[in-house]
Design a protein around this motif. Structure first.
Motif, mmCIF file in Angstrom:
data_model
loop_
_atom_site.group_PDB
_atom_site.id
_atom_site.type_symbol
_atom_site.label_atom_id
_atom_site.label_comp_id
_atom_site.label_asym_id
_atom_site.label_seq_id
_atom_site.Cartn_x
_atom_site.Cartn_y
_atom_site.Cartn_z
ATOM 1 N N TYR A 51 0.776 -1.242 0.000
ATOM 2 C CA TYR A 51 0.000 0.000 0.000
ATOM 3 C C TYR A 51 0.809 1.294 0.000
ATOM 4 C CZ TYR A 51 -3.925 -3.074 0.944
ATOM 5 O OH TYR A 51 -4.878 -4.063 0.847
ATOM 6 N N ASP A 132 -5.686 8.706 9.953
ATOM 7 C CA ASP A 132 -6.204 9.048 8.624
ATOM 8 C C ASP A 132 -5.370 10.133 7.938
ATOM 9 O OD1 ASP A 132 -7.067 11.587 9.554
ATOM 10 O OD2 ASP A 132 -9.174 10.997 9.668
ATOM 11 N N TYR A 138 -7.569 7.180 13.893
ATOM 12 C CA TYR A 138 -8.757 6.454 13.460
ATOM 13 C C TYR A 138 -9.036 5.265 14.376
ATOM 14 C CZ TYR A 138 -11.618 3.540 10.346
ATOM 15 O OH TYR A 138 -12.607 2.761 9.817
ATOM 16 N N SER A 139 -7.971 4.534 14.754
ATOM 17 C CA SER A 139 -8.174 3.361 15.600
ATOM 18 C C SER A 139 -6.865 2.962 16.280
ATOM 19 C CB SER A 139 -8.715 2.176 14.785
ATOM 20 O OG SER A 139 -7.841 1.849 13.717
ATOM 21 N N GLU A 151 -6.019 -4.440 7.444
ATOM 22 C CA GLU A 151 -6.060 -4.145 6.016
ATOM 23 C C GLU A 151 -7.388 -3.512 5.582
ATOM 24 O OE1 GLU A 151 -4.228 -6.169 2.026
ATOM 25 O OE2 GLU A 151 -4.465 -7.377 3.832
ATOM 26 N N ARG A 152 -8.469 -3.973 6.109
ATOM 27 C CA ARG A 152 -9.779 -3.407 5.734
ATOM 28 C C ARG A 152 -9.854 -1.924 6.103
ATOM 29 N NH1 ARG A 152 -15.557 -5.911 7.643
ATOM 30 N NH2 ARG A 152 -16.857 -4.429 6.521
ATOM 31 N N GLY A 153 -9.435 -1.577 7.325
ATOM 32 C CA GLY A 153 -9.433 -0.190 7.753
ATOM 33 C C GLY A 153 -8.458 0.643 6.941
ATOM 34 N N ARG A 155 -7.553 0.119 3.802
ATOM 35 C CA ARG A 155 -8.171 0.335 2.479
ATOM 36 C C ARG A 155 -9.262 1.405 2.560
ATOM 37 N NH1 ARG A 155 -8.028 -5.405 1.898
ATOM 38 N NH2 ARG A 155 -10.262 -5.434 2.223
ATOM 39 N N ARG A 156 -10.048 1.369 3.618
ATOM 40 C CA ARG A 156 -11.103 2.365 3.792
ATOM 41 C C ARG A 156 -10.506 3.773 3.867
ATOM 42 N NH1 ARG A 156 -13.615 0.646 8.417
ATOM 43 N NH2 ARG A 156 -15.004 -0.641 7.172
ATOM 44 N N LEU A 157 -9.436 3.929 4.630
ATOM 45 C CA LEU A 157 -8.827 5.250 4.774
ATOM 46 C C LEU A 157 -8.096 5.697 3.508
ATOM 47 C CD1 LEU A 157 -7.439 5.077 8.417
ATOM 48 C CD2 LEU A 157 -9.515 6.235 7.609
ATOM 49 N N GLY A 159 -9.154 5.114 0.618
ATOM 50 C CA GLY A 159 -10.217 5.542 -0.297
ATOM 51 C C GLY A 159 -10.136 4.806 -1.575
#
Length: 159
Positions: A51, A132, A138-139, A151-153, A155-157, A159
């Protein structure tokens, strides 16, 4: 003082701030070379390579506050990370994450994202903070949380 203005030292002794990472998603991790969770370096490097071009920066902060699991100096830590895990993500000088000598970065992170029952204190090495693109925490994730589970979080950040 905001996230991007906090003074830091890279693992090779250069002074900097996180301003160079403005606009990127950050995964900030307190790391150690002799910890049960040390093999997470491999998974962190995998996330970094997957990423980095999309805007993720993983930042490692060695810490020796937990069971003396990071006893070496910066050069030894850098050599270990490169030789054992082929780490290419940015690493910083050893810091403290708890107590009166806690680094300003970790004071900011733990205040923004306390752990269980609102406790700000870092419990162990490899606690992870996902930040973010605007520099907001964010977490927060426990040491035992495998990096791939973030990984899911990420990818969400991204965008």
């Amino acid at each position: 003082m905001g996230l991007y203005e906090i003074p830091l030292t890279t693992i090779d002794g250069r002074t900097c701030t996180l301003s160079r990472y403005r606009g990127r998603v950050l995964l900030i991790v307190n790391v150690a070379s002799r910890c049960l969770f040390t093999p997470q370096y491999a998974a962190l490097e995998t996330l970094h390579r997957r990423y980095v071009d999309a805007g993720l920066s993983i930042l490692g902060f060695p810490c020796d506050q937990f069971g003396h699991q990071e006893p070496g100096g910066e050069a030894e830590i850098a050599d270990f990370c490169a030789a054992r895990y082929a780490v290419t993500f940015p690493m910083f000088a050893k810091i403290e994450v708890n107590g009166e000598s806690a680094h300003a970065l970790y004071r900011l992170l733990t205040a923004a994202a306390p752990g269980w029952w609102g406790v700000e204190r870092i419990r162990w090495n490899f606690t992870k903070f996902l930040v973010d693109r605007e520099g907001r925490v964010y977490s927060r994730h426990a040491p035992q949380t495998a990096p791939r589970r973030l990984e899911r979080g990420i990818r969400r950040l991204l965008g």
